[in-house]
Design a protein around this motif. Sequence first.
Motif, short mmCIF file in Angstrom:
data_model
loop_
_atom_site.label_atom_id
_atom_site.label_comp_id
_atom_site.label_asym_id
_atom_site.label_seq_id
_atom_site.Cartn_x
_atom_site.Cartn_y
_atom_site.Cartn_z
N VAL A 1 0.84 -1.20 0.00
CA VAL A 1 0.00 0.00 0.00
C VAL A 1 0.87 1.24 0.00
O VAL A 1 1.83 1.32 0.76
CB VAL A 1 -0.92 0.11 1.24
CG1 VAL A 1 -2.31 -0.31 0.92
CG2 VAL A 1 -0.35 -0.65 2.41
N GLY A 2 0.50 2.18 -0.86
CA GLY A 2 1.22 3.45 -0.88
C GLY A 2 2.49 3.44 -1.71
O GLY A 2 3.20 4.44 -1.77
N SER A 3 2.78 2.33 -2.37
CA SER A 3 4.02 2.28 -3.15
C SER A 3 3.88 3.00 -4.49
O SER A 3 4.86 3.17 -5.21
CB SER A 3 4.44 0.82 -3.38
OG SER A 3 3.45 0.12 -4.09
N LYS B 1 1.15 2.57 -7.13
CA LYS B 1 0.75 1.74 -8.27
C LYS B 1 -0.13 2.51 -9.24
O LYS B 1 -0.12 2.26 -10.43
CB LYS B 1 0.00 0.49 -7.77
CG LYS B 1 0.87 -0.45 -6.98
CD LYS B 1 0.13 -1.70 -6.57
CE LYS B 1 -0.94 -1.44 -5.53
NZ LYS B 1 -0.42 -1.00 -4.24
N THR B 2 -0.92 3.45 -8.68
CA THR B 2 -1.91 4.11 -9.50
C THR B 2 -1.27 4.86 -10.67
O THR B 2 -1.76 4.79 -11.81
CB THR B 2 -2.74 5.09 -8.66
OG1 THR B 2 -3.06 4.45 -7.42
CG2 THR B 2 -4.00 5.49 -9.36
N VAL B 3 -0.20 5.54 -10.40
CA VAL B 3 0.41 6.34 -11.46
C VAL B 3 0.92 5.43 -12.58
O VAL B 3 0.89 5.78 -13.76
CB VAL B 3 1.53 7.26 -10.90
CG1 VAL B 3 2.74 6.46 -10.43
CG2 VAL B 3 1.96 8.27 -11.95
N ASN C 1 9.75 10.55 -0.09
CA ASN C 1 9.30 11.62 0.81
C ASN C 1 8.54 11.09 2.03
O ASN C 1 8.09 11.86 2.85
CB ASN C 1 8.41 12.60 0.04
CG ASN C 1 7.12 11.95 -0.45
OD1 ASN C 1 7.01 10.72 -0.52
ND2 ASN C 1 6.13 12.77 -0.78
N ARG C 2 8.38 9.79 2.10
CA ARG C 2 7.55 9.24 3.18
C ARG C 2 8.31 9.10 4.49
O ARG C 2 9.45 8.67 4.52
CB ARG C 2 7.06 7.82 2.82
CG ARG C 2 6.30 7.74 1.54
CD ARG C 2 4.90 8.30 1.69
NE ARG C 2 4.32 8.48 0.37
CZ ARG C 2 3.91 7.47 -0.39
NH1 ARG C 2 4.02 6.25 0.04
NH2 ARG C 2 3.41 7.69 -1.56
N LEU C 3 7.60 9.44 5.57
CA LEU C 3 8.12 9.13 6.89
C LEU C 3 7.41 7.86 7.34
O LEU C 3 6.22 7.72 7.09
CB LEU C 3 7.79 10.27 7.86
CG LEU C 3 8.44 11.60 7.54
CD1 LEU C 3 7.76 12.73 8.30
CD2 LEU C 3 9.93 11.53 7.87
N GLY D 1 -0.04 8.12 5.79
CA GLY D 1 1.37 7.97 5.43
C GLY D 1 1.55 8.03 3.93
O GLY D 1 2.47 7.45 3.38
N ARG D 2 0.65 8.70 3.24
CA ARG D 2 0.72 8.76 1.79
C ARG D 2 1.27 10.08 1.29
O ARG D 2 1.31 10.31 0.09
CB ARG D 2 -0.67 8.51 1.20
CG ARG D 2 -1.24 7.17 1.59
CD ARG D 2 -2.67 7.01 1.15
NE ARG D 2 -2.80 6.62 -0.24
CZ ARG D 2 -2.69 5.38 -0.68
NH1 ARG D 2 -2.43 4.41 0.15
NH2 ARG D 2 -2.84 5.10 -1.95
N GLY D 3 1.65 10.93 2.21
CA GLY D 3 2.19 12.23 1.79
C GLY D 3 3.45 12.54 2.56
O GLY D 3 4.10 11.65 3.09
P1 ADP Z 1 -1.07 2.45 -4.01
O1 ADP Z 1 0.16 1.71 -4.45
O2 ADP Z 1 -1.47 2.08 -2.62
O3 ADP Z 1 -2.19 2.37 -5.00
P2 ADP Z 1 -1.04 5.19 -4.78
O4 ADP Z 1 -0.74 4.92 -6.19
O5 ADP Z 1 -2.43 5.56 -4.44
O6 ADP Z 1 -0.61 3.97 -3.89
O7 ADP Z 1 -0.01 6.27 -4.27
C1 ADP Z 1 -0.04 6.79 -2.98
C2 ADP Z 1 0.35 8.25 -2.97
O8 ADP Z 1 1.72 8.40 -3.32
C3 ADP Z 1 -0.41 9.07 -3.97
O9 ADP Z 1 -0.80 10.26 -3.35
C4 ADP Z 1 0.58 9.33 -5.07
O10 ADP Z 1 0.33 10.56 -5.71
C5 ADP Z 1 1.89 9.34 -4.35
N1 ADP Z 1 3.05 8.92 -5.14
C6 ADP Z 1 3.10 7.96 -6.08
N2 ADP Z 1 4.34 7.82 -6.57
C7 ADP Z 1 5.12 8.70 -5.89
C8 ADP Z 1 6.52 9.03 -5.93
N3 ADP Z 1 7.35 8.41 -6.75
N4 ADP Z 1 6.96 9.97 -5.08
C9 ADP Z 1 6.12 10.59 -4.23
N5 ADP Z 1 4.81 10.34 -4.15
C10 ADP Z 1 4.29 9.38 -4.96
#
Ligand code: ADP
Length: 686
Positions: free
Chosen positions: A287-289, A291-293, A441-443, A573-575
């Motif tokens: 989670v949070g890695s 994947k969406t992008v 950027n994650r803590l 922890g997503r920002g």
């Molecule tokens: P998940 O893998 O759980 O689907 P998301 O794709 O929703 O995670 O991404 C979680 C958050 O991290 C989103 O707000 C996204 O914009 C951000 N994010 C994705 N890739 C990066 C990156 N390389 N650096 C910083 N933030 C990122």
Amino acid sequence: MNERSEISELKGVGEKTTRLFHRIGVRTVGDLIRYYPRTYEVFEDPVCIGEVCEGRTCTVTGTVFGRIQVSGNRSMQVTTLWLKDLTGTLKVIWFRMPFLRTTLGKGGTLTLRGRVLRKKDGLVMEHPEIYYPSEKYEDKRNSVQPVYALTAGLTNNAVIKAVRQALPYADKRQDVLPAYLTRKFHFPPYSEAVSRMHFPENKEDFAEARKRFVFEEFLVFILSLRKMRERENRVRNNFCFCDKPEIERFLRALPYRLTEAQKRVWDEIRKDMQGEYVMSRLVQGDVGSGKTVIAFLALLLAGLNGYQGALMAPTEVLARQHFENISGMLTEYGLPISAELLTGSMTAKQKREAYGRIESGEAAIVIGTHALIQEKAVYRNLALVVTDEQHRFGVKQREALAGKGNMPHILVMSATPIPRTLAIILYGDLDISVIDEMPKNRLPIKNCVVDTGYRKKAYQFMKKQTEEGRQCYVICPMVEESEAMEAENVLGYSEMLSEIMGDTVRVGCLHGRMKQQEKDEVMEAFGNNEIQILVSTTVVEVGIDVPNATVIMIENAERFGLAQLHQLRGRVGRGKYQSYCIFMTASKSDETKERLDILNHSNDGFFIAGEDLRLRGPGDLFGIRQSGIMDFKVGDVFQDSLILRQAAEAAGEILREDSKMEKPENTRLFAALEKYMTDQNLESTL
Ligand code: ADP
Ligand code: MG
């Protein structure tokens, strides 16, 4: 006689028994040899009467205390005796065996073996086997007896007798496993292994033999998956994808840089889509890695190349979030394609309009729920299908969506943190990419496990976070059996919290019984920070992304599974802000403590999944069990994960060295493989 001989050729197997054997699928001597016991009875050392355990089969030795009684009526006579040793007395009963009063009443010690149950008046051993005098038990002591799956009319003893006769005919030419593998893994030879499967002398003996057949079973299974994939991969790529400058521009314009892992995975996907064959790829990442992008990039590439791409999400809330996100980006970065949302709760008119734009091809990117695979959705040129959080969809749905195009590329995104070996099994028809790195950027999330006495402090903490501009989730348990109660919990809680928080903090609530439109409104308000604290059921579990949220407090944390708690925690922890997860529990049990401790000390989904496995044993981790893929006769993918890996490696080697399947040493193995695939009807179901 040999393995191919009819079962009826065995001594003592007459016409009637033959028919019974046929009923359990045993026709030949070879079938019988491979009809392994369902379980085994172990004749353990007797225990003291003071140590017998409820619900277990125990063996005890003692003398008869007092008189043996027979009670009940003629159709159901119950014989009762009290057995005594130095540590206590145990009540023992038999049904319909009144003669025992005479036979057992002669004094001396006797050994009884049976199940101990708790009745109104204490522990009772019911209908045990009798060894009298107790020396008779010595012959059996420490031996292991097979227990077979039976059918009415067929006794365990009849099977044992037949198997004993059949075993000498075990023929190594019928062995599926090539000799070089038997040697490599030091497995016992075939005839010895089958004999140990039926009549092991002890546990070690059995374990060795079993390993061999587990390996064989896994090997055949993995080979079949690989063969199937080979066939699928031969589907030629009908589409022509080329790199687009807009993608590079988009990547540069993003507020962050892709992590190395994201870059690598995107590269794999891009290459697949431009390759000779159709893509079938699973992207796994905690989670949070991010994947969406990656999914968006693939969709963009499809759109920019003049094709359509569809993204199927498991919930409406998530589908809408993805839609808003991607349309926002399309506008923001001036990308010349348009996106369409399609969900079940849209009005008939909205749907009609959406169908129109999908059919005409005006909508290049289509995002939605199951509605995407409804009959009325007709695509113009669907070239890519992405499913998000795939563990919620079956293979069937994935296929149904793929069926909407002409052999489109398939991309599956999953956060289910299953070990890689298991992923290979579960998604054997897919290539696997792993995003094994978190954005920089994650803590790390700070965790704590607290009891309900801490609530007040937690509320103060949340209030402080909102004053700093952050947002919070509070999760209340969902009671599946009672949807009404679920809503009530969340409603009551949010009212209470709203009062505590005062006028400056807006508290919203979200639960499964709300109308879709209400849910969307709440999510939107939360996304825009118009709501600061969201009290919710687990509907927010998957995918929801509000990076400004920094606290998640989970009430009744003991009610959730570890994997689910990890997913929930993944909402924060997503920002860039420090985030916190508060596991609230009133439970004092050691088990709860141990489970929550794992989460408290680790944020690593793969580690947590492994621990979950260790604690729960081969239970139904993530419901994988129900998928049916896991129904092995001998093996257990969880317990035998090491063998699974060995089998996977061996399968890879075999296909590399003998890709045409013509080496004589592999003949039996490939024959077994063909048979397995036919039996399982694998081509059509997977
Ligand atoms: P998940 O893998 O759980 O689907 P998301 O794709 O929703 O995670 O991404 C979680 C958050 O991290 C989103 O707000 C996204 O914009 C951000 N994010 C994705 N890739 C990066 C990156 N390389 N650096 C910083 N933030 C990122
Ligand atoms: Mg996601």
